[in-house]
Design an enzyme around this catalytic site. Structure first.
Site, PDB file in Angstrom:
ATOM      1  N   ARG A 283      79.595 -45.733  56.640  1.00 30.64           N
ATOM      2  CA  ARG A 283      78.719 -46.049  55.517  1.00 30.64           C
ATOM      3  C   ARG A 283      78.857 -47.497  55.041  1.00 30.64           C
ATOM      4  O   ARG A 283      79.345 -47.775  53.942  1.00 30.64           O
ATOM      5  CB  ARG A 283      78.936 -45.057  54.373  1.00 30.64           C
ATOM      6  CG  ARG A 283      78.766 -43.634  54.835  1.00 30.64           C
ATOM      7  CD  ARG A 283      78.829 -42.627  53.731  1.00 30.64           C
ATOM      8  NE  ARG A 283      77.621 -42.570  52.927  1.00 30.64           N
ATOM      9  CZ  ARG A 283      77.452 -41.722  51.924  1.00 30.64           C
ATOM     10  NH1 ARG A 283      78.412 -40.899  51.614  1.00 30.64           N
ATOM     11  NH2 ARG A 283      76.339 -41.699  51.241  1.00 30.64           N
TER      12      ARG A 283
ATOM     13  N   ASP B  39      70.898 -34.407  54.948  1.00 31.24           N
ATOM     14  CA  ASP B  39      71.671 -33.568  54.015  1.00 31.24           C
ATOM     15  C   ASP B  39      71.430 -32.076  54.250  1.00 31.24           C
ATOM     16  O   ASP B  39      72.170 -31.243  53.718  1.00 31.24           O
ATOM     17  CB  ASP B  39      71.312 -33.922  52.561  1.00 31.24           C
ATOM     18  CG  ASP B  39      71.679 -35.357  52.215  1.00 31.24           C
ATOM     19  OD1 ASP B  39      72.494 -35.954  52.936  1.00 31.24           O
ATOM     20  OD2 ASP B  39      71.148 -35.887  51.221  1.00 31.24           O
TER      21      ASP B  39
ATOM     22  N   LYS C 179      70.859 -34.688  42.272  1.00 30.70           N
ATOM     23  CA  LYS C 179      72.087 -35.491  42.214  1.00 30.70           C
ATOM     24  C   LYS C 179      71.800 -36.955  42.551  1.00 30.70           C
ATOM     25  O   LYS C 179      72.188 -37.864  41.815  1.00 30.70           O
ATOM     26  CB  LYS C 179      73.111 -34.931  43.211  1.00 30.70           C
ATOM     27  CG  LYS C 179      74.265 -35.876  43.534  1.00 30.70           C
ATOM     28  CD  LYS C 179      75.263 -35.262  44.481  1.00 30.70           C
ATOM     29  CE  LYS C 179      74.976 -35.364  45.941  1.00 30.70           C
ATOM     30  NZ  LYS C 179      75.295 -36.651  46.583  1.00 30.70           N
ATOM     31  N   ASN C 180      71.123 -37.187  43.668  1.00 24.00           N
ATOM     32  CA  ASN C 180      70.988 -38.568  44.138  1.00 24.00           C
ATOM     33  C   ASN C 180      69.997 -39.394  43.320  1.00 24.00           C
ATOM     34  O   ASN C 180      70.001 -40.618  43.394  1.00 24.00           O
ATOM     35  CB  ASN C 180      70.644 -38.586  45.639  1.00 24.00           C
ATOM     36  CG  ASN C 180      71.832 -38.117  46.466  1.00 24.00           C
ATOM     37  OD1 ASN C 180      72.965 -38.091  45.971  1.00 24.00           O
ATOM     38  ND2 ASN C 180      71.592 -37.723  47.708  1.00 24.00           N
TER      39      ASN C 180
ATOM     40  N   ARG D  97      80.749 -31.297  43.920  1.00 27.83           N
ATOM     41  CA  ARG D  97      80.227 -32.664  43.761  1.00 27.83           C
ATOM     42  C   ARG D  97      78.717 -32.630  43.594  1.00 27.83           C
ATOM     43  O   ARG D  97      78.153 -33.460  42.888  1.00 27.83           O
ATOM     44  CB  ARG D  97      80.517 -33.495  45.027  1.00 27.83           C
ATOM     45  CG  ARG D  97      81.959 -33.822  45.235  1.00 27.83           C
ATOM     46  CD  ARG D  97      82.091 -34.732  46.405  1.00 27.83           C
ATOM     47  NE  ARG D  97      81.398 -35.991  46.094  1.00 27.83           N
ATOM     48  CZ  ARG D  97      81.422 -37.055  46.853  1.00 27.83           C
ATOM     49  NH1 ARG D  97      82.091 -37.045  47.977  1.00 27.83           N
ATOM     50  NH2 ARG D  97      80.789 -38.155  46.506  1.00 27.83           N
TER      51      ARG D  97
ATOM     52  N   CYS E 179      83.812 -42.480  54.514  1.00 26.26           N
ATOM     53  CA  CYS E 179      84.027 -41.149  53.965  1.00 26.26           C
ATOM     54  C   CYS E 179      83.955 -40.143  55.097  1.00 26.26           C
ATOM     55  O   CYS E 179      83.813 -40.523  56.248  1.00 26.26           O
ATOM     56  CB  CYS E 179      83.025 -40.831  52.864  1.00 26.26           C
ATOM     57  SG  CYS E 179      81.379 -40.600  53.508  1.00 26.26           S
TER      58      CYS E 179
HETATM   59  N1  EPU Z   1      73.825 -48.199  56.760  1.00 25.50           N
HETATM   60  C1  EPU Z   1      74.154 -49.376  57.405  1.00 25.50           C
HETATM   61  N2  EPU Z   1      74.221 -50.533  56.666  1.00 25.50           N
HETATM   62  C2  EPU Z   1      73.988 -50.543  55.329  1.00 25.50           C
HETATM   63  C3  EPU Z   1      73.647 -49.349  54.674  1.00 25.50           C
HETATM   64  C4  EPU Z   1      73.558 -48.188  55.427  1.00 25.50           C
HETATM   65  O1  EPU Z   1      74.383 -49.378  58.613  1.00 25.50           O
HETATM   66  O2  EPU Z   1      74.094 -51.610  54.727  1.00 25.50           O
HETATM   67  C5  EPU Z   1      73.797 -46.951  57.539  1.00 25.50           C
HETATM   68  C6  EPU Z   1      74.860 -45.983  56.985  1.00 25.50           C
HETATM   69  O3  EPU Z   1      76.148 -46.257  57.544  1.00 25.50           O
HETATM   70  C7  EPU Z   1      74.303 -44.647  57.415  1.00 25.50           C
HETATM   71  C8  EPU Z   1      72.788 -44.864  57.332  1.00 25.50           C
HETATM   72  O4  EPU Z   1      72.569 -46.270  57.332  1.00 25.50           O
HETATM   73  O5  EPU Z   1      74.683 -44.367  58.731  1.00 25.50           O
HETATM   74  C9  EPU Z   1      72.142 -44.268  56.099  1.00 25.50           C
HETATM   75  O6  EPU Z   1      72.754 -44.797  54.935  1.00 25.50           O
HETATM   76  P1  EPU Z   1      72.007 -44.943  53.535  1.00 25.50           P
HETATM   77  O7  EPU Z   1      72.409 -46.239  52.954  1.00 25.50           O
HETATM   78  O8  EPU Z   1      70.553 -44.650  53.700  1.00 25.50           O
HETATM   79  O9  EPU Z   1      72.653 -43.742  52.717  1.00 25.50           O
HETATM   80  P2  EPU Z   1      73.368 -43.836  51.313  1.00 25.50           P
HETATM   81  O10 EPU Z   1      72.541 -44.600  50.375  1.00 25.50           O
HETATM   82  O11 EPU Z   1      74.786 -44.209  51.497  1.00 25.50           O
HETATM   83  C10 EPU Z   1      72.143 -41.704  50.376  1.00 25.50           C
HETATM   84  C11 EPU Z   1      72.568 -40.388  49.753  1.00 25.50           C
HETATM   85  C12 EPU Z   1      73.177 -39.505  50.821  1.00 25.50           C
HETATM   86  C13 EPU Z   1      72.134 -39.275  51.929  1.00 25.50           C
HETATM   87  C14 EPU Z   1      71.676 -40.633  52.498  1.00 25.50           C
HETATM   88  C15 EPU Z   1      70.577 -40.505  53.535  1.00 25.50           C
HETATM   89  C16 EPU Z   1      73.111 -41.065  47.511  1.00 25.50           C
HETATM   90  C17 EPU Z   1      74.141 -41.217  46.461  1.00 25.50           C
HETATM   91  N3  EPU Z   1      73.538 -40.660  48.708  1.00 25.50           N
HETATM   92  O12 EPU Z   1      73.334 -42.290  50.895  1.00 25.50           O
HETATM   93  O13 EPU Z   1      73.471 -38.257  50.198  1.00 25.50           O
HETATM   94  O14 EPU Z   1      72.694 -38.510  52.962  1.00 25.50           O
HETATM   95  O15 EPU Z   1      71.177 -41.457  51.414  1.00 25.50           O
HETATM   96  O16 EPU Z   1      69.491 -39.829  53.024  1.00 25.50           O
HETATM   97  O17 EPU Z   1      71.936 -41.265  47.249  1.00 25.50           O
HETATM   98  C18 EPU Z   1      74.526 -36.159  50.040  1.00 25.50           C
HETATM   99  O18 EPU Z   1      73.879 -35.965  49.011  1.00 25.50           O
HETATM  100  O19 EPU Z   1      75.188 -35.247  50.621  1.00 25.50           O
HETATM  101  C19 EPU Z   1      74.543 -37.512  50.631  1.00 25.50           C
HETATM  102  C20 EPU Z   1      75.477 -37.915  51.481  1.00 25.50           C
END
Ligand code: EPU
Length: 456
Positions: free
Chosen positions: A134, A320, A34-35, A412, A129
Site C-alpha cells: 500500500r 473488498d 466506513k470509507n 474495524r 498491512c
Molecule cells: N497504490 C500504489 N501507489 C499509490 C497508491 C496506491 O501503487 O500511491 C496501489 C496500492 O498499493 C494498492 C492499489 O494501488 O495495491 C489500490 O490502492 P488505493 O490507494 O486505491 O487504496 P486505498 O486508498 O489505500 C481504499 C480503501 C480500501 C479499498 C481500496 C480499493 C479506504 C480507507 N480504504 O484504500 O478499503 O480496498 O481503496 O478500493 O478508503 C477495506 O475497506 O477493507 C479496504 C481495505
C-alpha cells in the site's frame, strides 16, 4: 431497530460461536460507509465552522480517527447518536502519534487538509498491512506537483508550503494509478489551492463522490467527481455544512453474499443500488434473484452456480468483496475462478477456507474454487477485515459449529455485524475466548472441541 453489543470488551480476546446450516430471513439496516466517513472526518479539518455528519458508523476505525483528530485540537461531539459535530476551529500543528497512524492508514488523509489550513504537516509514514504494501507515492507526487515540499525522514512525512502566501497552487496532475486514497488526498489539498486543478486517471469510487459532494456543500468548486477526470477550482475558504454519509456498499454486499451462500431471502436498506451493480450482476449470474425497490434490495437464492470474478477499480468488482464472494463460491455447483488484481496479498482467507474442507487451488492471486457438498466447522482466525467476514459466511453454511477469532479486524469495519446476522436468524454469539485458551495454540482444534464449548 438494530440490537447492539452491550459491554464492549477487547475483541482480540473474543470469538464468535457460529452454528452452521443456517438460514437467514428478514430485513436489516445498512450502516454508513466506513470509507466515506473516514475521509469526511479528515475533510472536516478544512473549515473553522462546525461540520454536522449524520450516519457515521460506530466502528473501531472511526473511533481511532476521532482520537487522531482530537490529538490535533479538534473537538468532536457525538453525544447525539444521530449526528457527530466536528469543530476544527482550534486545529494546531502536532505530530500525530506514530501508534495512531500505524493502526489506521486512513489517518494519512489528514495531510492535505493540514497542509492547506496550516501550511505544514508531519505524519508518520503509514506502513504496509496484512493485504499489501500500500504505497503512498501517488499522494506524495501529487502534493509536490501542487507546490508542497516533502521529505521523508525517520519514518515521518514532513510536508510544507514554501511560498509566502502559504497556499498550494493548482496544477494538472495525472495519477500513475487510479488510487482511491491519492484521489481523495489531492482533492482535499486542491480545494483551497490557488487556481485550477485537474486530476486525471482519478479513482471513481462512490466514496470519492461523497467526499466531493460534502466539499461542494462547504463551498468548494469541484466538477465531475465520479469520473476519471476531476476539475477543481480553488476557493479562499470553506464553511461548515451538514452531510449524511452514504450507505456502506461493502457491508451491503457482504450481507447479500451471506444470504446467497445460505440459500436464504433477505432485504437490506438503505442502499444505493447503482453502487452495487457489479456484485448484483455476479449474484444474478450465479443464480440469485435480485429485486430492487428504491433504496432497498431483496435477494432470493435457491441455488448457486460457479461464476468467475476479477477485482477492478469502481465500477468493477470491488476488491473488498473478493474474500466474501470466494466463501459464496464454496457452495456453488461447478468451478469458479477468482482473480485479485488490486492488492498483492489479499487471499489470506484461502488457507482458512481450505481448513474447512474447501477445494481451492491458488497461485499468484488467482484461486480456482470447486464447490463442495460439505464444509466442516472449525476454530479459525481471520487476519484482516474482509477475510474475517468471509470465514464467518463460510461458518454460517458449514455442517457443524465454528469458532471465529480475529474480531479486532471485523470490528474495524462492520457495525454490530453479528447482531445483524442474529436478527436475520443466525445462531451466532460473541463470547470471551478465555474458556478455550488452552486450545488456542492447537492446530488440530476440531469440531469436537467446539461442541464441548457449546455444551459448557
Ligand atoms: N497504490 C500504489 N501507489 C499509490 C497508491 C496506491 O501503487 O500511491 C496501489 C496500492 O498499493 C494498492 C492499489 O494501488 O495495491 C489500490 O490502492 P488505493 O490507494 O486505491 O487504496 P486505498 O486508498 O489505500 C481504499 C480503501 C480500501 C479499498 C481500496 C480499493 C479506504 C480507507 N480504504 O484504500 O478499503 O480496498 O481503496 O478500493 O478508503 C477495506 O475497506 O477493507 C479496504 C481495505
Amino acid at each position: 431497530m438494530i440490537c447492539e453489543r452491550g459491554n464492549k470488551l477487547n475483541p482480540k480476546f473474543e470469538s464468535l460461536k457460529i452454528n452452521g446450516r443456517c438460514s437467514l430471513q428478514g430485513e436489516i439496516k445498512i450502516s454508513g460507509a466506513k470509507n466515506s466517513a473516514l475521509v469526511l472526518l479528515a475533510a472536516s479539518l478544512l473549515t473553522k465552522d462546525k461540520v454536522y455528519l449524520a450516519n457515521v458508523p460506530d466502528i473501531s476505525d472511526i473511533r481511532k480517527m476521532k482520537n487522531i483528530l482530537k490529538s490535533i485540537g479538534v473537538k468532536i461531539d457525538d453525544n447525539d447518536r444521530e449526528q457527530m459535530i466536528i469543530n476544527a476551529e482550534n486545529l494546531y500543528f502536532g505530530n500525530i502519534p506514530h501508534n495512531l497512524v500505524n493502526e489506521l492508514r486512513a489517518s494519512f488523509f489528514c495531510i492535505g487538509p493540514l497542509l492547506s489550513k496550516l501550511g505544514h504537516a508531519s505524519l508518520a509514514l503509514p506502513g504496509g498491512c496484512n493485504i499489501g504494501k500500500r504505497s503512498i507515492e501517488e499522494h506524495i507526487k501529487g502534493l509536490q506537483e501542487l507546490g508542497a515540499t516533502i521529505e521523508e525522514k525517520d519514518g515521518f512525512v514532513n510536508a510544507k508550503i514554501n511560498n509566502n502566501r502559504k497556499r498550494l497552487k493548482g496544477k494538472h496532475i495525472r495519477l500513475g494509478c487510479p488510487s482511491v486514497g491519492a484521489t481523495e488526498t489531492l482533492v482535499m489539498a486542491a480545494v483551497l489551492a490557488e487556481g485550477k486543478t485537474i486530476i486525471s486517471n482519478a479513482a471513481r469510487e462512490p466514496e470519492i463522490q461523497d467526499l466531493c459532494e460534502m466539499l461542494n456543500k462547504m463551498g468548494a468548486k469541484i466538477r465531475q467527481a465520479g469520473t476519471s477526470k476531476i476539475y477543481i477550482e480553488g476557493v479562499n475558504y470553506l464553511n461548515g455544512c451538514s452531510h449524511e454519509v452514504i450507505p456502506d456498499r461493502i457491508e451491503a454486499g457482504t450481507f447479500l453474499i451471506a444470504s446467497a451462500a445460505t440459500l436464504s431471502c433477505i432485504t437490506i436498506s438503505p442502499v444505493i443500488p447503482a453502487h452495487l451493480n457489479s456484485l448484483l450482476q455476479k449474484l444474478k449470474e450465479s443464480g440469485s434473484e435480485i429485486i430492487i425497490k428504491n433504496n432497498s434490495i431483496t435477494i432470493k437464492t435457491k441455488k448457486v452456480r460457479g461464476v468467475n470474478i476479477e477485482t477492478a477499480p469502481f465500477p468493477g468488482f470491488p476488491t473488498d468483496l473478493q474474500a466474501p464472494f470466494t466463501a459464496l463460491m464454496l457452495k456453488a455447483t461447478g468451478k469458479s475462478i477468482i482473480k485479485e488484481t488490486i492488492f498483492e496479498n489479499r487471499m489470506n482467507h484461502i488457507d482458512l477456507l481450505k481448513k474447512m474442507g474447501a477445494s481451492i487451488r491458488s497461485e499468484n492471486n488467482i484461486a480456482i474454487v470447486s464447490g463442495v457438498k460439505k464444509l466442516s466447522g472449525r476454530k479459525l482466525k481471520g487476519s484482516d477485515l474482509r477475510s474475517t467476514a468471509a470465514i464467518i459466511i463460510a461458518a454460517l453454511t458449514a455442517d457443524n459449529p465454528s469458532l471465529v477469532e480475529g474480531l479486532e479486524h471485523l470490528d474495524r469495519g462492520y457495525e454490530n455485524f453479528e447482531c445483524k446476522l442474529k436478527k436475520l436468524g443466525a445462531d451466532i454469539k460473541r463470547d470471551l475466548t478465555v474458556n478455550i485458551s488452552n486450545n488456542s495454540c492447537k492446530d488440530d482444534f476440531l469440531i469436537n472441541d467446539v461442541q464441548d464449548i457449546y455444551a459448557a
